[in-house]
Design an enzyme around this catalytic site. Structure first.
Site, PDB file in Angstrom:
ATOM      1  N   TYR A  72       1.057  -1.205   0.040  1.00  0.00           N
ATOM      2  CA  TYR A  72      -0.056  -0.052   0.166  1.00  0.00           C
ATOM      3  C   TYR A  72       1.168   1.195  -0.172  1.00  0.00           C
ATOM      4  CZ  TYR A  72      -4.333  -2.428   0.141  1.00  0.00           C
ATOM      5  OH  TYR A  72      -5.566  -3.364  -0.202  1.00  0.00           O
ATOM      6  N   ASN A 120     -12.679   3.432  -6.631  1.00  0.00           N
ATOM      7  CA  ASN A 120     -11.110   3.594  -6.426  1.00  0.00           C
ATOM      8  C   ASN A 120     -10.958   4.161  -5.149  1.00  0.00           C
ATOM      9  OD1 ASN A 120     -11.196   2.675  -9.296  1.00  0.00           O
ATOM     10  ND2 ASN A 120     -11.237   4.667 -10.150  1.00  0.00           N
ATOM     11  N   VAL A 121      -9.393   3.837  -4.978  1.00  0.00           N
ATOM     12  CA  VAL A 121      -8.970   4.051  -3.564  1.00  0.00           C
ATOM     13  C   VAL A 121      -7.985   5.209  -3.823  1.00  0.00           C
ATOM     14  CG1 VAL A 121      -9.675   2.169  -2.627  1.00  0.00           C
ATOM     15  CG2 VAL A 121      -7.402   2.335  -3.542  1.00  0.00           C
ATOM     16  N   HIS A 130     -14.941   1.917  -1.427  1.00  0.00           N
ATOM     17  CA  HIS A 130     -13.875   0.884  -1.048  1.00  0.00           C
ATOM     18  C   HIS A 130     -12.673   1.628  -0.183  1.00  0.00           C
ATOM     19  CE1 HIS A 130     -15.153  -1.783  -4.353  1.00  0.00           C
ATOM     20  NE2 HIS A 130     -15.683  -1.997  -3.259  1.00  0.00           N
ATOM     21  N   CYS A 134      -8.501   1.707  17.172  1.00  0.00           N
ATOM     22  CA  CYS A 134      -9.300   2.741  17.814  1.00  0.00           C
ATOM     23  C   CYS A 134      -9.952   3.471  16.511  1.00  0.00           C
ATOM     24  CB  CYS A 134      -8.571   3.756  18.906  1.00  0.00           C
ATOM     25  SG  CYS A 134      -7.426   4.693  17.718  1.00  0.00           S
ATOM     26  N   ASN A 155     -15.825   1.661 -21.718  1.00  0.00           N
ATOM     27  CA  ASN A 155     -14.924   0.581 -21.336  1.00  0.00           C
ATOM     28  C   ASN A 155     -14.194   0.192 -22.703  1.00  0.00           C
ATOM     29  OD1 ASN A 155     -13.511  -1.896 -20.587  1.00  0.00           O
ATOM     30  ND2 ASN A 155     -14.837  -1.997 -18.614  1.00  0.00           N
ATOM     31  N   PRO A 156     -13.132  -0.061 -22.883  1.00  0.00           N
ATOM     32  CA  PRO A 156     -12.559  -0.729 -24.064  1.00  0.00           C
ATOM     33  C   PRO A 156     -13.244  -1.961 -24.279  1.00  0.00           C
ATOM     34  CG  PRO A 156     -10.723   0.349 -22.809  1.00  0.00           C
ATOM     35  CD  PRO A 156     -12.114   0.292 -22.000  1.00  0.00           C
ATOM     36  N   GLU A 157     -13.207  -2.769 -23.052  1.00  0.00           N
ATOM     37  CA  GLU A 157     -13.743  -4.244 -23.147  1.00  0.00           C
ATOM     38  C   GLU A 157     -15.147  -4.450 -23.076  1.00  0.00           C
ATOM     39  OE1 GLU A 157      -9.703  -5.108 -23.666  1.00  0.00           O
ATOM     40  OE2 GLU A 157     -11.255  -6.832 -23.332  1.00  0.00           O
TER      41      GLU A 157
HETATM   42  C1  BV8 Z   1     -18.183  -7.566   0.987  1.00  0.00           C
HETATM   43  C2  BV8 Z   1      -9.989  -1.760  -2.163  1.00  0.00           C
HETATM   44  C3  BV8 Z   1     -19.876  -8.420   2.745  1.00  0.00           C
HETATM   45  C4  BV8 Z   1      -8.739  -2.435  -1.693  1.00  0.00           C
HETATM   46  C5  BV8 Z   1     -11.432  -3.412  -3.224  1.00  0.00           C
HETATM   47  C6  BV8 Z   1     -15.466 -14.601  -0.317  1.00  0.00           C
HETATM   48  C7  BV8 Z   1     -15.316 -14.089   0.911  1.00  0.00           C
HETATM   49  C8  BV8 Z   1     -15.654 -12.954   1.178  1.00  0.00           C
HETATM   50  C9  BV8 Z   1     -16.255 -12.018   0.280  1.00  0.00           C
HETATM   51  C10 BV8 Z   1     -16.592 -12.643  -1.165  1.00  0.00           C
HETATM   52  C11 BV8 Z   1     -16.160 -13.887  -1.351  1.00  0.00           C
HETATM   53  N1  BV8 Z   1     -16.538 -14.004  -2.644  1.00  0.00           N
HETATM   54  C12 BV8 Z   1     -17.243 -13.116  -3.217  1.00  0.00           C
HETATM   55  C13 BV8 Z   1     -16.990 -12.082  -2.165  1.00  0.00           C
HETATM   56  C14 BV8 Z   1     -17.643 -10.722  -2.398  1.00  0.00           C
HETATM   57  C15 BV8 Z   1     -16.375  -9.905  -2.541  1.00  0.00           C
HETATM   58  C16 BV8 Z   1     -16.415  -9.923  -4.117  1.00  0.00           C
HETATM   59  O1  BV8 Z   1     -16.992  -9.413  -4.817  1.00  0.00           O
HETATM   60  N2  BV8 Z   1     -15.155 -10.787  -4.584  1.00  0.00           N
HETATM   61  C17 BV8 Z   1     -15.306 -10.735  -6.053  1.00  0.00           C
HETATM   62  C18 BV8 Z   1     -13.692 -10.793  -6.351  1.00  0.00           C
HETATM   63  C19 BV8 Z   1     -15.853 -11.868  -6.535  1.00  0.00           C
HETATM   64  N3  BV8 Z   1     -16.625  -8.689  -2.002  1.00  0.00           N
HETATM   65  C20 BV8 Z   1     -16.329  -8.374  -0.902  1.00  0.00           C
HETATM   66  O2  BV8 Z   1     -15.632  -9.035   0.038  1.00  0.00           O
HETATM   67  C21 BV8 Z   1     -16.826  -7.037  -0.448  1.00  0.00           C
HETATM   68  N4  BV8 Z   1     -17.295  -6.956   1.037  1.00  0.00           N
HETATM   69  O3  BV8 Z   1     -18.724  -8.650   0.557  1.00  0.00           O
HETATM   70  O4  BV8 Z   1     -18.801  -7.528   2.451  1.00  0.00           O
HETATM   71  C22 BV8 Z   1     -19.412  -9.496   3.381  1.00  0.00           C
HETATM   72  C23 BV8 Z   1     -18.540  -9.327   4.629  1.00  0.00           C
HETATM   73  C24 BV8 Z   1     -17.967 -10.368   5.456  1.00  0.00           C
HETATM   74  C25 BV8 Z   1     -18.291 -11.832   4.685  1.00  0.00           C
HETATM   75  C26 BV8 Z   1     -18.941 -11.865   3.586  1.00  0.00           C
HETATM   76  C27 BV8 Z   1     -19.463 -10.633   2.967  1.00  0.00           C
HETATM   77  C28 BV8 Z   1     -15.582  -5.781  -0.322  1.00  0.00           C
HETATM   78  C29 BV8 Z   1     -15.187  -5.785  -1.688  1.00  0.00           C
HETATM   79  C30 BV8 Z   1     -13.989  -4.586  -1.647  1.00  0.00           C
HETATM   80  C31 BV8 Z   1     -12.533  -5.019  -2.060  1.00  0.00           C
HETATM   81  N5  BV8 Z   1     -11.794  -3.906  -2.207  1.00  0.00           N
HETATM   82  N6  BV8 Z   1     -10.557  -2.274  -3.212  1.00  0.00           N
HETATM   83  C32 BV8 Z   1      -7.556  -2.146  -2.654  1.00  0.00           C
HETATM   84  O5  BV8 Z   1      -7.817  -1.270  -3.714  1.00  0.00           O
HETATM   85  O6  BV8 Z   1      -6.622  -2.559  -2.363  1.00  0.00           O
HETATM   86  S1  BV8 Z   1     -11.703  -3.980  -4.706  1.00  0.00           S
HETATM   87  C33 BV8 Z   1     -10.868  -3.529  -5.902  1.00  0.00           C
HETATM   88  O7  BV8 Z   1     -11.588  -4.002  -7.046  1.00  0.00           O
HETATM   89  C34 BV8 Z   1     -10.942  -2.175  -6.374  1.00  0.00           C
HETATM   90  O8  BV8 Z   1     -11.786  -1.447  -5.449  1.00  0.00           O
HETATM   91  C35 BV8 Z   1     -11.401  -2.178  -7.706  1.00  0.00           C
HETATM   92  O9  BV8 Z   1     -12.207  -0.893  -8.036  1.00  0.00           O
HETATM   93  C36 BV8 Z   1     -12.237  -3.225  -7.569  1.00  0.00           C
HETATM   94  C37 BV8 Z   1     -13.077  -3.709  -8.903  1.00  0.00           C
HETATM   95  O10 BV8 Z   1     -12.081  -3.592  -9.972  1.00  0.00           O
HETATM   96  P1  BV8 Z   1     -12.147  -2.679 -11.073  1.00  0.00           P
HETATM   97  O11 BV8 Z   1     -12.335  -1.326 -10.636  1.00  0.00           O
HETATM   98  O12 BV8 Z   1     -13.498  -3.149 -11.739  1.00  0.00           O
HETATM   99  O13 BV8 Z   1     -11.087  -2.720 -11.922  1.00  0.00           O
HETATM  100  P2  BV8 Z   1     -10.762  -3.822 -12.882  1.00  0.00           P
HETATM  101  O14 BV8 Z   1      -9.064  -4.015 -13.009  1.00  0.00           O
HETATM  102  O15 BV8 Z   1     -11.247  -5.110 -12.539  1.00  0.00           O
HETATM  103  O16 BV8 Z   1     -11.304  -3.609 -14.150  1.00  0.00           O
HETATM  104  C38 BV8 Z   1     -10.748  -2.330 -14.776  1.00  0.00           C
HETATM  105  C39 BV8 Z   1     -11.729  -2.206 -16.160  1.00  0.00           C
HETATM  106  O17 BV8 Z   1     -11.370  -1.055 -16.792  1.00  0.00           O
HETATM  107  C40 BV8 Z   1     -11.651  -3.185 -17.167  1.00  0.00           C
HETATM  108  O18 BV8 Z   1     -12.981  -3.539 -17.495  1.00  0.00           O
HETATM  109  C41 BV8 Z   1     -10.944  -2.534 -18.457  1.00  0.00           C
HETATM  110  O19 BV8 Z   1     -11.318  -3.043 -19.415  1.00  0.00           O
HETATM  111  C42 BV8 Z   1     -11.247  -1.353 -18.154  1.00  0.00           C
HETATM  112  N7  BV8 Z   1     -10.277  -0.296 -18.692  1.00  0.00           N
HETATM  113  C43 BV8 Z   1      -8.949  -0.448 -18.812  1.00  0.00           C
HETATM  114  N8  BV8 Z   1      -8.481   0.673 -19.212  1.00  0.00           N
HETATM  115  C44 BV8 Z   1      -9.290   1.807 -19.471  1.00  0.00           C
HETATM  116  C45 BV8 Z   1     -10.498   1.110 -19.163  1.00  0.00           C
HETATM  117  N9  BV8 Z   1     -11.777   1.603 -18.818  1.00  0.00           N
HETATM  118  C46 BV8 Z   1     -11.825   2.761 -19.159  1.00  0.00           C
HETATM  119  N10 BV8 Z   1     -10.648   3.499 -19.817  1.00  0.00           N
HETATM  120  C47 BV8 Z   1      -9.506   2.971 -19.836  1.00  0.00           C
HETATM  121  N11 BV8 Z   1      -8.593   3.654 -20.282  1.00  0.00           N
HETATM  122 ZN    ZN Z   2      -5.517   3.598  18.063  1.00  0.00          ZN
END
Ligand code: BV8
Ligand code: ZN
Length: 252
Positions: A66, A101-102, A118, A129, A214-216
């Site tokens: 990070y 986004n973060v 997020h 705390c 989104n390009p994809e």
């Molecule tokens: C939750 C912060 C309730 C950190 C992020 C098993 C156990 C526990 C949970 C789960 C599980 N299975 C599924 C889940 C739910 C899980 C989930 O969804 N998993 C996914 C992988 C299936 N979700 C969670 O855990 C969430 N919490 O469910 O709580 C709960 C509580 C307890 C127990 C159970 C449930 C929390 C999810 C938050 C995770 N944190 N980020 C960090 O950043 O380090 S997620 C991370 O992925 C980012 O935030 C990011 O934004 C996010 C999504 O990705 P995208 O932004 O879409 O990025 P990506 O690369 O995927 O895509 C980019 C796109 O851009 C592509 O389509 C590409 O074509 C396009 N692109 C490329 N270039 C361009 C473009 N577009 C335009 N212009 C360009 N130039």
């Molecule tokens: Zn503290």
């Protein structure tokens, strides 16, 4: 840019907009996305680093990841997509930015009150705390391992990890904004992470227009009334200019 007549008429009537963004909107600022070829997840699997378990097991590794992402974010600049989104906010009765986004780039581009589902890598938070502090100071004080809070707790990035709940108030505000919107513009997200990705379907179900930039193709492309298959920095500014023109014409 050409927009087909019937859709143009609907866009002309738009009053309430949600700009829903993911890592792709920051791609042209030089920040890696999560799932593209050079995406962060390619080198590390999400489960390895963006989880409370990973932080407990490897605090130094996670903290250093990070700290390096924070350094990249600090060196990055908002790109034309962030700026177009910020500029349009002033032109609509309601315009809400909801981001996964973060990187804090929407706020730096001038978007008011972006909803950061997020969290943000620009802030640290005490695991015990909950005290928040600038990530810049935390990383400067301790670049290689999580600093310790005055209360004795370990600092962490103020982001939402997999398996963690999203900040309730932020998610609730995002859901209300999506429920009320006439248009949701999904920009740069693969729409694979929930509950955030569910907002696109929610907008569609509520009768809003959906535009995808989104390009994809994504799992929600089939819901889009209009798809701009190009990088956001190229496609978004002309689209938002056209939207403003249509609104101007629509109001006679
Ligand atoms: C939750 C912060 C309730 C950190 C992020 C098993 C156990 C526990 C949970 C789960 C599980 N299975 C599924 C889940 C739910 C899980 C989930 O969804 N998993 C996914 C992988 C299936 N979700 C969670 O855990 C969430 N919490 O469910 O709580 C709960 C509580 C307890 C127990 C159970 C449930 C929390 C999810 C938050 C995770 N944190 N980020 C960090 O950043 O380090 S997620 C991370 O992925 C980012 O935030 C990011 O934004 C996010 C999504 O990705 P995208 O932004 O879409 O990025 P990506 O690369 O995927 O895509 C980019 C796109 O851009 C592509 O389509 C590409 O074509 C396009 N692109 C490329 N270039 C361009 C473009 N577009 C335009 N212009 C360009 N130039
Ligand atoms: Zn503290």
């Amino acid at each position: 840019m050409e927009i087909e007549k019937e859709l143009a008429a609907r866009l002309a009537a738009v009053e309430r907009v949600v700009a829903f963004t993911g890592a792709g909107v920051s791609r042209e600022s030089g920040l890696a996305t999560f799932r593209d070829a050079e995406g962060l997840w390619k080198r590390f699997r999400p489960e390895e680093l963006a989880t409370p378990e990973a932080f407990a097991a490897h605090p130094r590794r996670v903290w250093r990841w990070y700290a390096s992402r924070f350094a990249q974010v600090e060196a990055a600049e908002p790109n034309p997509a962030h700026r177009a989104i910020a500029r349009s906010q002033a032109l609509f009765p309601s315009w809400v930015v909801v981001t996964q986004n973060v990187d804090g780039l929407h706020a730096r581009a001038g978007s008011r009150d972006p909803l950061e589902l997020h969290g943000t890598v620009t802030r640290a938070r005490c695991s015990h705390c909950g005290a928040r502090s600038p990530m810049a100071a935390a990383v400067a004080a301790s670049p290689d391992e999580p600093p310790v809070c005055a209360c004795g707790g370990r600092l962490r990035p103020d982001v939402v990890w997999f398996g963690e709940m999203l900040p309730e108030d932020v998610l609730a505000r995002a859901v209300v904004a999506v429920e009320r919107c006439d248009l949701l513009i999904s920009v740069g997200t693969s729409a694979r992470v929930f509950p955030a990705a569910g907002l696109i379907e929610q907008a569609h179900r509520g009768g809003a227009l959906v535009v995808e930039v989104n390009p994809e193709e994504t799992g929600f492309s089939h819901l889009a009334d209009l798809r701009l298959q190009a990088p956001a920095g190229e496609a978004l500014p002309p689209f938002l200019e056209r939207l403003e023109e249509l609104r101007g014409e629509g109001r006679g």
